[in-house]
Design an enzyme around this catalytic site. Structure first.
Site, PDB file in Angstrom:
ATOM      1  N   LYS A  71      -4.394 -11.403  -6.837  1.00  0.00           N
ATOM      2  CA  LYS A  71      -5.693 -11.659  -6.200  1.00  0.00           C
ATOM      3  C   LYS A  71      -6.770 -10.737  -6.777  1.00  0.00           C
ATOM      4  CE  LYS A  71      -6.318  -8.647  -2.226  1.00  0.00           C
ATOM      5  NZ  LYS A  71      -6.947  -8.515  -0.948  1.00  0.00           N
ATOM      6  N   LYS A  99       0.837  -1.223   0.000  1.00  0.00           N
ATOM      7  CA  LYS A  99       0.000   0.000   0.000  1.00  0.00           C
ATOM      8  C   LYS A  99       0.861   1.257   0.000  1.00  0.00           C
ATOM      9  CE  LYS A  99      -4.390  -1.791   0.969  1.00  0.00           C
ATOM     10  NZ  LYS A  99      -5.695  -1.739   1.562  1.00  0.00           N
ATOM     11  N   LYS A 134     -11.010  -5.379  -4.783  1.00  0.00           N
ATOM     12  CA  LYS A 134     -12.036  -4.337  -4.951  1.00  0.00           C
ATOM     13  C   LYS A 134     -11.498  -3.159  -5.726  1.00  0.00           C
ATOM     14  CE  LYS A 134     -14.039  -4.536  -0.346  1.00  0.00           C
ATOM     15  NZ  LYS A 134     -13.073  -4.392   0.735  1.00  0.00           N
TER      16      LYS A 134
HETATM   17  P1  ATP Z   1      -8.724  -3.974  -1.404  1.00  0.00           P
HETATM   18  O1  ATP Z   1      -8.663  -4.614  -2.724  1.00  0.00           O
HETATM   19  O2  ATP Z   1      -9.375  -2.629  -1.418  1.00  0.00           O
HETATM   20  O3  ATP Z   1      -7.439  -4.023  -0.635  1.00  0.00           O
HETATM   21  P2  ATP Z   1      -9.932  -6.360  -0.510  1.00  0.00           P
HETATM   22  O4  ATP Z   1     -10.783  -6.804  -1.644  1.00  0.00           O
HETATM   23  O5  ATP Z   1      -8.660  -7.055  -0.260  1.00  0.00           O
HETATM   24  O6  ATP Z   1      -9.744  -4.802  -0.558  1.00  0.00           O
HETATM   25  P3  ATP Z   1     -10.587  -6.440   2.308  1.00  0.00           P
HETATM   26  O7  ATP Z   1     -11.607  -5.605   2.964  1.00  0.00           O
HETATM   27  O8  ATP Z   1      -9.158  -6.113   2.546  1.00  0.00           O
HETATM   28  O9  ATP Z   1     -10.856  -6.446   0.766  1.00  0.00           O
HETATM   29  O10 ATP Z   1     -10.845  -7.979   2.653  1.00  0.00           O
HETATM   30  C1  ATP Z   1     -12.006  -8.510   3.228  1.00  0.00           C
HETATM   31  C2  ATP Z   1     -11.872 -10.001   3.396  1.00  0.00           C
HETATM   32  O11 ATP Z   1     -11.896 -10.654   2.134  1.00  0.00           O
HETATM   33  C3  ATP Z   1     -10.569 -10.435   4.066  1.00  0.00           C
HETATM   34  O12 ATP Z   1     -10.823 -11.473   4.981  1.00  0.00           O
HETATM   35  C4  ATP Z   1      -9.735 -10.916   2.932  1.00  0.00           C
HETATM   36  O13 ATP Z   1      -8.807 -11.886   3.346  1.00  0.00           O
HETATM   37  C5  ATP Z   1     -10.769 -11.509   2.002  1.00  0.00           C
HETATM   38  N1  ATP Z   1     -10.343 -11.433   0.607  1.00  0.00           N
HETATM   39  C6  ATP Z   1      -9.994 -10.317  -0.068  1.00  0.00           C
HETATM   40  N2  ATP Z   1      -9.690 -10.590  -1.350  1.00  0.00           N
HETATM   41  C7  ATP Z   1      -9.822 -11.944  -1.484  1.00  0.00           C
HETATM   42  C8  ATP Z   1      -9.650 -12.836  -2.572  1.00  0.00           C
HETATM   43  N3  ATP Z   1      -9.281 -12.428  -3.767  1.00  0.00           N
HETATM   44  N4  ATP Z   1      -9.902 -14.149  -2.365  1.00  0.00           N
HETATM   45  C9  ATP Z   1     -10.300 -14.592  -1.162  1.00  0.00           C
HETATM   46  N5  ATP Z   1     -10.475 -13.797  -0.085  1.00  0.00           N
HETATM   47  C10 ATP Z   1     -10.252 -12.486  -0.232  1.00  0.00           C
END
Ligand code: ATP
Ligand code: LTN
Length: 335
Positions: A199, A117, A202
């Site tokens: 991965k 980040k 969002k």
């Molecule tokens: P950003 O992309 O904005 O960093 P994010 O999609 O990683 O956000 P978070 O709020 O950080 O979202 O994660 C919420 C939950 O979803 C966490 O428990 C994280 O481990 C899980 N998670 C996030 N992305 C994935 C993914 N691609 N596959 C499985 N689990 C995920």
């Protein structure tokens, strides 16, 4: 279980940084609902974590409310679980200060999420971004949570929370439960549809990379049609076939079939047909969430009632733990 035996406490949070993705749902939130049967569950919207990246206040407020509604739409029952918004319970931030004083600069410097980040937001490497994992440890330890369901990307943060708990206990006497991570067997890391080694996130800039849980069927189908595969033709889970592996994983999560069953079902079929089938399965899988979300967003008064009740229950529980920690440290009582 006898009445006196304490049920295990499950806790998890999600940042209100946008509509949840299929990755968030499969890797984290869908498990949250399932766990309510067996455990005492505490779930929250991590709005304090989210401000480590600069936000427009009006859209941030809106996103926090939408995220809260989404967690309920995904199956969190606010009567059975404690479902609240992090900033409504001041005890997380209070404990975070204390835990920061048993956390080393070097430990925080090694966190890969911080490094990622910081690279992404080079113009705003604020102290909150650096101490983010300490607040996350406080979120968990202030309820003495036993189990934390998260995706694979949060593993390092959970390890740190465990180390902080152990260190505090050694320094001040037995106090915190050392939490265990709970990772899904299939789907712990759903990949981007466009770059299947990364991965699904969002905040991806490519709109075709990510499936959002509120996407309509046409959008879902379009994204899967464009999903990156490989130059091979076989639908099987194998090293180097990241795109196909990801689609098989998604199909398995959406249908409940195993990867082996999915491979058998699509043996001899083309990638085009396979991608359509995955799209259909995902659209069906997410449809009930979309319907329930629309219903909840029509009733803001109910949502507010739920998060207020959740915050009050969360405060009461966490206050007991915080008071005990303060005593252990040697802070003076004032009551
Ligand atoms: P950003 O992309 O904005 O960093 P994010 O999609 O990683 O956000 P978070 O709020 O950080 O979202 O994660 C919420 C939950 O979803 C966490 O428990 C994280 O481990 C899980 N998670 C996030 N992305 C994935 C993914 N691609 N596959 C499985 N689990 C995920
Ligand atoms: N850092 C997590 C969200 C989060 C969390 C928590 C998860 C904040 N506090 C406590 C589990 C327990 C994330 O970005 N996914």
């Amino acid at each position: 279980m006898s009445e006196t035996e304490r049920k295990k406490v499950i806790l998890s949070g999600i940042q209100p940084t946008g509509v949840f993705t299929l990755g968030n749902y499969v890797g984290a939130i869908r498990n949250w609902g399932a766990l309510q049967e067996e455990f005492d569950c505490i779930y929250f919207i991590a709005d304090q974590h989210a401000i480590t990246v600069r936000k427009d206040p009006a859209s941030f407020r809106k996103q926090t409310i939408e995220s809260y509604a989404l967690t309920l739409a995904c199956g969190i029952d606010p009567k059975r679980s404690i479902a609240f918004i992090q900033s409504h319970n001041p005890n997380h931030a209070q404990l975070s200060w204390v835990l920061g004083c048993v956390t080393q600069f070097g430990e925080l410097s090694r966190m890969t999420q911080f490094k990622d980040k910081a690279a992404k937001h080079a113009d705003d490497i604020n102290a909150g971004l650096f101490t983010y994992p300490v607040l996350m440890a406080a979120d968990i330890l202030t309820y003495n949570a036993d189990v934390v369901p998260i995706g694979d990307d949060q593993r390092q943060h959970l390890e740190l929370a465990r180390n902080i708990a152990v260190r505090f206990n050694q320094r001040y006497g037995e106090m915190f439960t050392v939490p265990e991570g709970y990772y899904p067997k299939v789907g712990a890391r759903i990949k981007s549809l466009q770059e299947p080694t990364k991965k699904m996130s969002k905040s991806d800039d490519n709109p075709n990379a990510t499936v959002f849980i509120l996407d309509d069927k046409d959008t879902i189908m379009r994204k899967f049609k464009r999903a990156v595969t490989d130059s091979d033709t076989e639908i099987r889970f194998a090293e180097g076939k990241d795109g196909i592996n990801n689609l098989l994983t998604i199909y398995s999560c959406a249908t409940g079939k195993t990867i082996a069953e999915a491979e058998k079902e699509f043996a001899g079929k083309g990638y085009g047909d396979f991608k359509l089938a995955v799209g259909e399965a995902v659209a069906d899988y997410l449809e009930p969430v979309r319907t329930e979300y629309a219903r909840l967003m029509d009733d803001k008064a109910y949502l507010k009632e739920c998060w207020t009740d959740g915050a009050q229950r969360a405060f009461r529980l966490s206050n007991k733990v915080l008071t005990k920690a303060y005593r252990k440290i040697g802070f003076v009582d004032y009551r």
